[in-house]
Design an enzyme around this catalytic site. Structure first.
Site, short mmCIF file in Angstrom:
data_model
loop_
_atom_site.label_atom_id
_atom_site.label_comp_id
_atom_site.label_asym_id
_atom_site.label_seq_id
_atom_site.Cartn_x
_atom_site.Cartn_y
_atom_site.Cartn_z
N GLN A 17 7.29 -8.24 3.70
CA GLN A 17 6.81 -8.02 2.34
C GLN A 17 7.96 -8.10 1.34
O GLN A 17 7.80 -8.64 0.25
CB GLN A 17 6.11 -6.66 2.25
CG GLN A 17 4.83 -6.60 3.05
CD GLN A 17 4.31 -5.18 3.23
OE1 GLN A 17 5.09 -4.23 3.32
NE2 GLN A 17 3.00 -5.04 3.31
N CYS A 35 0.82 -1.21 0.00
CA CYS A 35 0.00 0.00 0.00
C CYS A 35 0.86 1.26 0.00
O CYS A 35 0.41 2.32 -0.44
CB CYS A 35 -0.96 0.00 1.18
SG CYS A 35 -0.16 -0.08 2.79
#
Length: 183
Positions: free
Chosen positions: A131, A62
């Site tokens: 991530q 994001c």
């Protein structure tokens, strides 16, 4: 910093390259349009490799959509990466100013800073390292990681561990929600 790269005899050396958009350079709406699902990563990696990246991985969260890699011609690789991001945005001209292109030591420093959460919205959060490791694994599985990129990532993971172990970076609020509540 010697990342362990030794070019083959007669071959031009690959250099590090990072192209992308982050919370520092682009709007959330732009990053939403740029976001790359895990299932699409192999196709994106193939496009990057056809366009000049010798090795690449895709970091899509994001807060950032970035291509980390190695290329002999970093300008060509960067141009292809910006074009790909522009196409994903739907209107290439409207978002081109939101992308950054780093090469060499600046690209390596950026990868280290991302891994250590120094480039995060909330500095010190630990989610980005996970991530990054997932992105690395997806790229490795798709054949996008060679010696240079593997070395860079392993050094970045080591630096991130050193930052967390030897600094007070994780002692503050480590999520946006925690930071908001404490404000």
């Amino acid at each position: 910093i010697d990342m362990g790269h030794r070019p083959e005899h007669g071959a031009a050396p690959a250099d590090y390259v990072v192209v992308g958009a982050s919370h520092k350079t682009s709007s959330a709406a732009s990053r939403d349009r740029l976001f790359i699902e895990d299932a699409d990563v192999p196709d994106v990696l193939a496009t990057l490799q056809q366009g000049g990246f010798d090795q690449a991985l895709v970091v899509s969260t994001c807060d950032r959509v970035e291509f980390h890699g190695a290329a002999v011609d970093t300008d060509r690789a960067g141009s292809v990466a910006r074009k790909l991001l522009g196409q994903r945005a739907g209107d290439p001209g409207s978002v081109d100013g939101e992308f950054f292109h780093l090469t060499g030591i600046a690209a390596a420093r950026h990868v280290f800073a991302v891994a250590a959460s120094l480039e995060s919205v909330v500095v010190g959060e630990s989610e980005v390292l996970g991530q990054l490791k997932v992105a690395h694994g997806l790229a490795r599985d798709a054949g996008g990681v060679g010696r240079e990129l593997e070395s860079l990532m392993q050094h970045a993971y080591g630096a991130a561990k050193d930052v967390r172990t030897n600094t007070a970076i994780a002692e503050g609020p480590v999520s946006l929600a925690t930071a908001a509540v404490q404000a």
